[in-house]
Design a protein around this motif. Structure first.
Motif, PDB file in Angstrom:
ATOM      1  N   ILE A   8     135.935 -22.957  37.462  1.00 46.81           N
ATOM      2  CA  ILE A   8     136.239 -23.479  38.805  1.00 46.81           C
ATOM      3  C   ILE A   8     134.961 -24.064  39.390  1.00 46.81           C
ATOM      4  O   ILE A   8     133.901 -23.433  39.334  1.00 46.81           O
ATOM      5  N   LYS A  10     133.377 -27.326  42.437  1.00 48.07           N
ATOM      6  CA  LYS A  10     133.696 -28.345  43.438  1.00 48.07           C
ATOM      7  C   LYS A  10     132.752 -29.532  43.295  1.00 48.07           C
ATOM      8  O   LYS A  10     131.626 -29.404  42.811  1.00 48.07           O
ATOM      9  N   LEU A  32     138.131 -29.700  44.604  1.00 50.87           N
ATOM     10  CA  LEU A  32     137.950 -28.550  43.733  1.00 50.87           C
ATOM     11  C   LEU A  32     138.604 -28.837  42.389  1.00 50.87           C
ATOM     12  O   LEU A  32     139.666 -29.460  42.325  1.00 50.87           O
ATOM     13  N   GLY A  48     142.118 -30.129  43.441  1.00 50.77           N
ATOM     14  CA  GLY A  48     142.664 -29.925  44.776  1.00 50.77           C
ATOM     15  C   GLY A  48     141.784 -30.567  45.827  1.00 50.77           C
ATOM     16  O   GLY A  48     140.550 -30.530  45.725  1.00 50.77           O
ATOM     17  N   GLU A  57     143.437 -25.063  55.720  1.00 53.92           N
ATOM     18  CA  GLU A  57     142.540 -24.495  54.714  1.00 53.92           C
ATOM     19  C   GLU A  57     141.276 -25.343  54.610  1.00 53.92           C
ATOM     20  O   GLU A  57     141.308 -26.557  54.776  1.00 53.92           O
ATOM     21  N   CYS A  62     139.562 -22.345  49.960  1.00 53.54           N
ATOM     22  CA  CYS A  62     140.219 -22.692  48.703  1.00 53.54           C
ATOM     23  C   CYS A  62     139.416 -22.201  47.505  1.00 53.54           C
ATOM     24  O   CYS A  62     139.970 -21.636  46.556  1.00 53.54           O
ATOM     25  N   GLU A  63     138.121 -22.423  47.552  1.00 51.99           N
ATOM     26  CA  GLU A  63     137.272 -21.974  46.451  1.00 51.99           C
ATOM     27  C   GLU A  63     137.315 -20.457  46.317  1.00 51.99           C
ATOM     28  O   GLU A  63     137.384 -19.915  45.200  1.00 51.99           O
ATOM     29  N   LEU A  66     140.648 -19.389  44.696  1.00 50.87           N
ATOM     30  CA  LEU A  66     140.663 -19.645  43.254  1.00 50.87           C
ATOM     31  C   LEU A  66     139.821 -18.628  42.499  1.00 50.87           C
ATOM     32  O   LEU A  66     140.229 -18.096  41.458  1.00 50.87           O
ATOM     33  N   MET A  93     148.561 -17.108  46.930  1.00 45.58           N
ATOM     34  CA  MET A  93     147.764 -18.184  47.513  1.00 45.58           C
ATOM     35  C   MET A  93     148.573 -19.025  48.508  1.00 45.58           C
ATOM     36  O   MET A  93     148.366 -20.227  48.643  1.00 45.58           O
ATOM     37  N   THR A  96     146.584 -21.242  50.961  1.00 47.52           N
ATOM     38  CA  THR A  96     145.666 -22.257  50.427  1.00 47.52           C
ATOM     39  C   THR A  96     146.409 -23.168  49.446  1.00 47.52           C
ATOM     40  O   THR A  96     146.182 -23.098  48.231  1.00 47.52           O
ATOM     41  N   ALA A  99     144.347 -25.268  46.876  1.00 47.23           N
ATOM     42  CA  ALA A  99     143.843 -24.440  45.778  1.00 47.23           C
ATOM     43  C   ALA A  99     144.969 -24.136  44.798  1.00 47.23           C
ATOM     44  O   ALA A  99     144.788 -24.209  43.572  1.00 47.23           O
TER      45      ALA A  99
END
Length: 354
Positions: A8, A10, A32, A48, A57, A62-63, A66, A93, A96, A99
């Motif tokens: 994961i 960004k 992301l 995302g 969000e 979001c990060e 995840l 989730m 978000t 995400a």
């Protein structure tokens, strides 16, 4: 075919052409990315693009979601059980959706890549190609016309014009476009919740012969205001911020329908799975679909395109969100041919990391 590795990260993606909408100016966007790898070396990628003003969000929330949820739900699981896995992610989730969309797209890409066919062929292809609109932000008439001519030279025949700051200026902008381009360009408008009820009536009456439809004219929660409009206006009005998820889609399906068109965005609803749930609801209600986007990587634009081509209710595309990125992390994903979008014949989403 078990998922063994999850990555994961960004990226801040600058825009080559910053733009203004009814409530903000945008010159770059953070996306992301999620990479899933199975024990046979197959890889699926998702992306995302959170829109805090729409779904509440942020890139940070979001990060965090995840990083906290993907490993417990997906690690060691067989991708063939993707629907059960997506249901677990959806429950974890809910707050978000961007995400969730990144994870959903990656899982769908991995599934189709593993099987060795384009994703749309698993979802059930209905369409082979559709035209997309290209968006022009709020700017002076001279700048707007210059940009419109550029897009015409590139082969586009559908413009989406951002409005919502000044109804009289908006009317002038639309009518100038119609005067100059006549039938060479179809014109759509996105007011981004910028009109009052009386302003929308004024705008619609003045421009109805020039427009294909109007997106989100009133505030997101003003469904009563939309329902008070005559049927011909509602039929040519598209829900965007009023339509976030399958649950909120239900609010738009009490008669009289406030909108005749739904704009499905994977970043609002949580990905391909929830998007197709909304599509099925709209199809049964006789509501047309447009598939839209934020400023997004080719990854998620391709995901939306595959979903769009799998619904018989799809009539419109607004999938230009990757075209103004100064950089992206992948190539491929789709073919753009004079404003027409076509999926590739490659497995999965058909994207290749740079």
């Amino acid at each position: 075919m078990k998922i063994k590795k999850i990555t994961i990260w960004k990226e801040n993606l600058a825009l080559t052409r910053p733009y203004t909408i009814a409530y903000e100016r945008i010159d770059s966007v953070e996306n992301l990315f999620v990479l899933l790898e199975d024990d046979n070396g197959n890889v699926g990628i998702g992306a995302g693009s959170p829109a805090e003003g729409v779904t509440g969000e942020s890139i940070m929330t979001c990060e965090k979601a995840l990083n906290e949820q993907l490993e417990p739900v997906l690690k060691g699981q067989d991708v063939m059980y993707h629907r059960a896995l997506l249901q677990k992610l959806n429950e974890a989730m809910t707050d978000t959706p961007a995400a969730l969309a990144a994870a959903d797209i990656a899982l769908h890409d991995l599934l189709a890549t593993t099987i060795g066919v384009p994703l749309v062929d698993i979802l059930g292809r209905v369409h082979d190609r559709l035209q997309t609109s290209i968006t022009i932000g709020i700017k002076s008439i001279e700048e707007m016309l210059m940009e419109a001519r550029e897009y015409q030279e590139q082969g586009f025949t559908i413009l989406k014009i951002k409005t919502g700051l000044d109804v009289e200026e908006d009317i002038e902008r639309v009518m100038r476009l119609k005067e100059i381009f006549k039938t060479a360009m179809r014109i759509r408008v996105d007011a981004n919740q910028g009109y009052t009820l009386s302003e929308y009536k004024r705008f619609f009456d003045a421009t109805k012969d020039a427009l294909e439809f109007v997106e989100q004219p009133l505030t997101a929660l003003d469904l009563d205001g939309m329902r008070s409009l005559p049927e011909h206006m509602r039929r040519l009005s598209a829900a965007d911020e009023s339509l976030l998820s399958p649950k909120t889609a239900l609010n738009c399906l009490f008669e009289p329908y406030p909108f005749g068109i739904f704009n499905i965005k994977l970043m609002k609803c949580g990905g391909i799975g929830p998007g197709l749930e909304i599509a099925d609801m709209a199809c049964h209600a006789g509501i047309d679909l447009m598939w839209g986007c934020m400023d997004e990587s080719i990854v998620s634009i391709a995901g939306a395109l595959h979903a769009a081509f799998a619904s018989r209710a799809t009539r419109f595309l607004d999938l230009d969100g990757s075209l103004d990125l100064a950089k992206d992390l992948v190539t491929g994903g789709f073919i753009l041919d004079n404003g027409w979008l076509i999926t590739t014949e490659q497995p999965g989403l058909g994207v290749k990391r740079i």
